[in-house]
Design an enzyme around this catalytic site. Structure first.
Site, PDB file in Angstrom:
ATOM      1  N   ASN A   7       0.848  -1.012   0.140  1.00  0.00           N
ATOM      2  CA  ASN A   7       0.215  -0.043  -0.083  1.00  0.00           C
ATOM      3  C   ASN A   7       0.720   1.168   0.060  1.00  0.00           C
ATOM      4  O   ASN A   7       1.728   1.423   1.147  1.00  0.00           O
ATOM      5  CB  ASN A   7      -0.847  -0.030   1.293  1.00  0.00           C
ATOM      6  N   TRP A   8       0.975   1.893  -1.110  1.00  0.00           N
ATOM      7  CA  TRP A   8       1.899   3.047  -1.339  1.00  0.00           C
ATOM      8  C   TRP A   8       1.246   4.225  -0.729  1.00  0.00           C
ATOM      9  O   TRP A   8       1.935   5.349  -0.854  1.00  0.00           O
ATOM     10  CB  TRP A   8       2.173   3.287  -2.846  1.00  0.00           C
ATOM     11  N   LYS A   9       0.175   4.105  -0.336  1.00  0.00           N
ATOM     12  CA  LYS A   9      -0.680   5.298   0.139  1.00  0.00           C
ATOM     13  C   LYS A   9      -0.595   6.748  -0.798  1.00  0.00           C
ATOM     14  O   LYS A   9      -0.481   6.465  -1.967  1.00  0.00           O
ATOM     15  CB  LYS A   9      -0.124   5.670   1.766  1.00  0.00           C
ATOM     16  N   HIS A  92      -9.945   1.053   4.835  1.00  0.00           N
ATOM     17  CA  HIS A  92      -8.570   1.130   5.317  1.00  0.00           C
ATOM     18  C   HIS A  92      -8.540   2.056   6.521  1.00  0.00           C
ATOM     19  O   HIS A  92      -9.381   3.209   6.388  1.00  0.00           O
ATOM     20  CB  HIS A  92      -7.416   1.861   4.359  1.00  0.00           C
ATOM     21  N   GLU A 163      -5.483  -4.867  10.409  1.00  0.00           N
ATOM     22  CA  GLU A 163      -4.519  -3.821  10.903  1.00  0.00           C
ATOM     23  C   GLU A 163      -4.725  -3.151  11.928  1.00  0.00           C
ATOM     24  O   GLU A 163      -5.720  -2.149  11.930  1.00  0.00           O
ATOM     25  CB  GLU A 163      -4.640  -2.942   9.427  1.00  0.00           C
ATOM     26  N   SER A 208       3.128  -2.007  10.459  1.00  0.00           N
ATOM     27  CA  SER A 208       4.752  -1.555  10.650  1.00  0.00           C
ATOM     28  C   SER A 208       5.241  -2.972  10.254  1.00  0.00           C
ATOM     29  O   SER A 208       6.230  -3.527  10.909  1.00  0.00           O
ATOM     30  CB  SER A 208       4.941  -1.420  12.160  1.00  0.00           C
ATOM     31  N   GLY A 229       2.794  -0.991   4.387  1.00  0.00           N
ATOM     32  CA  GLY A 229       2.625   0.370   3.774  1.00  0.00           C
ATOM     33  C   GLY A 229       4.014   1.014   3.349  1.00  0.00           C
ATOM     34  O   GLY A 229       4.777   0.501   2.529  1.00  0.00           O
TER      35      GLY A 229
HETATM   36  P1  PGA Z   1       2.539   0.533   7.523  1.00  0.00           P
HETATM   37  O1  PGA Z   1       1.274   0.665   6.862  1.00  0.00           O
HETATM   38  O2  PGA Z   1       3.170  -0.789   7.090  1.00  0.00           O
HETATM   39  O3  PGA Z   1       3.413   1.748   7.113  1.00  0.00           O
HETATM   40  O4  PGA Z   1       2.343   0.321   8.864  1.00  0.00           O
HETATM   41  C1  PGA Z   1       0.517  -0.346   6.870  1.00  0.00           C
HETATM   42  C2  PGA Z   1      -0.958  -0.104   6.160  1.00  0.00           C
HETATM   43  O5  PGA Z   1      -1.329   0.851   6.744  1.00  0.00           O
HETATM   44  O6  PGA Z   1      -1.532  -0.812   5.192  1.00  0.00           O
END
Ligand code: PGA
Length: 246
Positions: A7-9, A92, A163, A208, A229
């Site tokens: 997930n590149w957000k 999400h 999550e 994380s 992410g």
């Molecule tokens: P993160 O994000 O790996 O940066 O904690 C995970 C997500 O929100 O899908």
């Protein structure tokens, strides 16, 4: 089969996303891995094209449930499907907690994805307040019920990502969930999910995940893969994640 979903957000500029996609196109995906990237809407087509000759699937980070029409700023499941999305993140925690999306919105998005043939990845998770109040199961049950109750769910048409909101990194360092705890929650979730379909669901862990800790999650029998992410937006960490998942 293990899943590595990325997930590149909204971390990357268009140039950065395209550079990362071209690097990914040179990487080997282990045969036992299903890998997908979820770029932002602006980068979707470019990344799809850059990964066209690879086994990486492309998904959307969000969808609108109405197919087309006068909906400023929205991009529907229908349009993402037409553009080649195989998966879509739905509900999400950032959509829920930053943009105010409700359990009911998640339900409409799950249905819209399934209607067009995109596999929704329904994201659920408790906040720190829920956790401190002993309400983890309550929150997860509520999110599942609102999104899934009464839905016809053919096999492999929907995935779940657990999550915990408190474990999501927001780019900086954060504590991931203890893998033993994640394993227990996943086992409990799989039991709960039997109420919605006799066919097994794939349930991913997210929050994380890094190249250093990924195996501690993927080695858990009830965890079918990870939703990553921040770490998935760096070329070297992606290479290390793919190697670790082999
Ligand atoms: P993160 O994000 O790996 O940066 O904690 C995970 C997500 O929100 O899908």
């Amino acid at each position: 089969m293990t899943y590595l979903f990325c997930n590149w957000k909204m971390y990357l500029t268009n140039n950065e996303a395209m550079a990362l996609a071209s690097e990914l196109a040179t990487m080997q995906i282990p045969k036992t891995l299903t890998a997908a990237v979820f770029p932002n809407t602006m980068d979707f087509i470019g990344v799809r094209d850059a990964l066209a000759e690879t086994s990486f699937a492309v998904g959307s980070q969000n969808v609108a449930w109405v197919p087309q029409g006068a909906y400023t700023g929205a991009t529907s499941a229908h349009l993402f499907h037409e553009a080649g999305a195989a998966y879509a993140l739905v509900g999400h925690s950032e959509r829920r907690h930053v943009f105010g999306e409700t359990d009911e919105d998640a339900r409409k998005k799950v249905e819209a994805c399934m209607d067009v043939g995109i596999v929704p990845v329904l994201c659920i998770g408790e906040t720190k307040e829920d956790l401190d109040a002993g309400k983890r199961e309550y929150r997860l049950k509520k999110q599942l019920r609102a999104a899934l109750e009464g839905l016809d769910i053919p096999v492999n048409s929907l995935m779940i990502a657990y999550e915990p909101v408190w474990a999501i990194s927001a780019g900086g360092a954060s504590d991931s969930c203890d893998p033993d705890v994640a394993q227990e929650v996943h086992m409990w979730l799989k039991q709960e999910l039997r109420a919605y379909s006799p066919a097994p669901f794939s349930v991913l862990y997210g929050g994380s995940v890094t190249p250093e800790n990924v195996v501690s999650f993927t080695a858990c029998p009830a965890i079918d893969g990870v939703l990553v992410g921040s770490a998935s937006t760096h070329t070297n960490q992606m290479r290390a994640l793919l190697t670790a998942c082999a």
